[in-house]
Design an enzyme around this catalytic site. Structure first.
Site, short mmCIF file in Angstrom:
data_model
loop_
_atom_site.label_atom_id
_atom_site.label_comp_id
_atom_site.label_asym_id
_atom_site.label_seq_id
_atom_site.Cartn_x
_atom_site.Cartn_y
_atom_site.Cartn_z
N ASP A 296 20.42 -33.94 -72.78
CA ASP A 296 21.65 -33.43 -72.17
C ASP A 296 22.14 -32.13 -72.78
O ASP A 296 23.24 -31.68 -72.48
CB ASP A 296 22.76 -34.49 -72.23
CG ASP A 296 23.24 -34.79 -73.64
OD1 ASP A 296 22.38 -34.87 -74.53
OD2 ASP A 296 24.46 -34.96 -73.84
N ASP B 139 17.82 -31.70 -76.76
CA ASP B 139 17.62 -33.05 -76.26
C ASP B 139 17.92 -33.08 -74.77
O ASP B 139 18.15 -32.05 -74.14
CB ASP B 139 18.50 -34.03 -77.04
CG ASP B 139 19.98 -33.80 -76.80
OD1 ASP B 139 20.37 -32.69 -76.35
OD2 ASP B 139 20.78 -34.73 -77.05
N SER C 219 21.52 -39.11 -73.21
CA SER C 219 21.11 -38.22 -74.30
C SER C 219 19.61 -38.33 -74.54
O SER C 219 18.82 -38.01 -73.68
CB SER C 219 21.93 -38.53 -75.56
OG SER C 219 21.65 -37.62 -76.59
N ASP D 107 23.01 -31.07 -75.86
CA ASP D 107 24.05 -30.92 -76.88
C ASP D 107 23.50 -30.96 -78.29
O ASP D 107 24.26 -30.81 -79.25
CB ASP D 107 25.17 -31.95 -76.69
CG ASP D 107 24.74 -33.39 -76.96
OD1 ASP D 107 23.53 -33.64 -77.11
OD2 ASP D 107 25.63 -34.27 -77.01
#
Length: 491
Positions: free
Chosen positions: A259, A257, A111, A261
């Protein structure tokens, strides 16, 4: 044979707020292989996985991600599954693919944390892995195949052949989700900047915005990983937004961010909007009846009065998902959830003018971006005017890095056991204490209505600081004051 819980203790790679996280040096091929086998062994126990079933694998743009994806693919094959390489793609796209096909998936991502760390996020065929599932994974026993790994936990031979040729299926499904729900050209006439940095969503987000009618300006692409945290936005990213919006004549600047999400959305003045404000505005625009959100989210959601029910949870998407389930069980619909980091979770399918948006009960960055921009265009309002419709209540957040979790927990326990110490420590700056909330960390509510919330991170050795006040300047000032106090805890 080794139990996953023992391997977690040995390796230092444990379950955090969402998935397994650790230093890349700790996430050896063996550790990643074993955790994937443990996940599938647990799913076999509960009847959610059987030999021959496909298992999707996606990843972010960290340098370590392809190696970890390969280890996971070999584990899937050894468990009797069929690894499906979904490529480097946003986490919600991976989850959607699995939910639609009723198969397990996993996402290799850390993340927003620096790229000396990484992680694996596991999804059941119908849901993210929740905390009760993590307990089931911990107790699985795994054999290390003879000769497959060296003493250092690294594969003794090349295993890249197990990571099959990349499939576009998840990417296309994710596109179809949004292009099928929004009407033609809802963003026509908007000039939108996309801050690309090292987000795995950068290509997909730019293409989606263009196909929905926007003029897209792509900015700030990075060949190295940039740890963009949507909840503790870096000063350099704040400055970029303030500079780029007027320089490129943008209606807004958007990003995610690492990734994909958690969203970032800046208004027409280059000010990044807080994630919990995005959540309220997105839920309102979608006609959501009941929302689940963590205790760290802005209390504007209650003050606004737009929702029949607001359920507060611990911090982390697994807890928000459980909260959404409770709301659905209570007869509420439609139901959604959001977090202070901006991630938006949709628990109910939506229908609008004959178009359908299926539920996606996992954090998503794309939905709140598209909904807010389409709402802004539809109503002829700037983003600052949309946020101006909410009661004036402001939050801020930051973190102390390299702060041992055990040290955080010890200090917070001491404060909770003796509230007089809170006024001794913080009273001169924040006033008298009105109450404490310990749902997740220590949330201190002062008699003047201000809130200071301290919580050890579930993903890294960091101490998170959240504040809330009646002005943005005061909330930001409270963060700086609190950080100065907390720095003394290191000694």
């Amino acid at each position: 044979m080794m139990q996953i819980s023992d391997l977690m203790r040995q390796s230092g790679v444990g379950f955090g707020t969402s998935g397994a996280r650790g230093l890349v040096s700790q996430m050896t091929d063996w550790v990643c292989y074993a955790y994937t086998r443990g996940f599938l062994s647990y799913l076999t126990e509960i009847g959610a996985f059987a030999g021959g079933m496909a298992v999707g694998i996606g990843g972010d743009l960290r340098p370590s991600t392809p190696r970890i994806m390969t280890a996971c693919a070999r584990a899937i094959a050894d468990a009797g599954g069929q690894p499906v390489n979904l490529g480097l793609i946003p986490s919600p796209a991976v989850a959607l693919y699995g939910f639609q096909r009723r198969i397990p998936t996993l996402m290799v991502t850390g993340s927003h944390i620096p790229d000396d760390r990484n992680g694996i996020k596991f999804n059941r065929p119908e849901s993210e892995v929740l905390k009760r599932d993590e307990e089931g994974i911990r107790v699985q026993w795994i054999d290390q195949p003879a000769g497959l790994f060296g003493a250092d936990g690294v594969f003794t031979s090349d295993q890249s052949g197990y990571l099959t040729e990349e499939s576009d299926a998840a990417r296309e499904l994710y596109f179809a989700r949004y292009l099928g729900f929004f009407p033609a050209g809802p963003l026509q006439g908007l000039r939108i900047g996309v801050y690309e940095h090292s987000s795995v969503a950068r290509e997909l987000l730019s293409e989606l915005l263009s196909r929905l009618g926007a003029e897209v300006v792509r900015l700030g692409r990075s060949a190295t990983f940039v740890p963009v945290d949507t909840e503790a936005i870096r000063l350099e990213d704040q400055e970029l937004a303030r500079r780029w919006v007027p320089e490129y004549r943008l209606a807004t600047l958007v990003s995610t961010d690492g990734d994909g999400d958690r969203p970032l959305i800046a208004d027409e003045q280059g000010h990044w909007l807080r994630g919990d404000i995005l959540g309220v505005l997105c839920a309102r625009a979608l006609g959501i009846q009941a929302v689940a959100t963590p205790v760290s989210s802005n209390t504007v959601v209650e003050r606004y009065g737009a929702f029949t029910r607001v359920l507060r949870t611990r911090i982390g998407s697994p807890f928000v998902i459980e909260g959404m389930g409770s709301l659905l069980d209570g007869g509420f619909a439609p139901v959604a959830g959001y977090e202070a980091n901006g991630g938006f979770l949709l628990a109910s399918a939506l229908e609008h003018e004959g178009r359908r948006l299926d539920a996606l009960p996992t954090r998503d960055a794309v939905l709140p971006i598209l909904v807010l921009l389409a709402e802004s265009k539809r109503r002829g309002l700037r983003l600052s005017e949309l946020t101006g419709e909410l009661p004036p209540r402001f939050t801020a957040s930051s973190r102390l890095k390299d702060f041992p979790t055990e040290l955080s927990q010890a200090h917070l326990a001491a404060l909770q056991q003796n509230p007089a110490r809170i006024e001794s420590e913080f009273g001169a700056d924040f006033g008298l204490l009105a109450g404490l909330e310990t749902t997740d960390g220590l949330r201190m509510i002062f008699k003047n209505g201000e809130i200071l919330h301290l919580r050890p991170s579930g993903n890294a050795p960091e101490l998170r600081v959240y504040t809330e006040a009646d002005t943005s300047a005061r909330a930001e000032a409270m963060v700086k004051i609190a950080l100065a106090h907390l720095e003394r805890w290191r000694s």
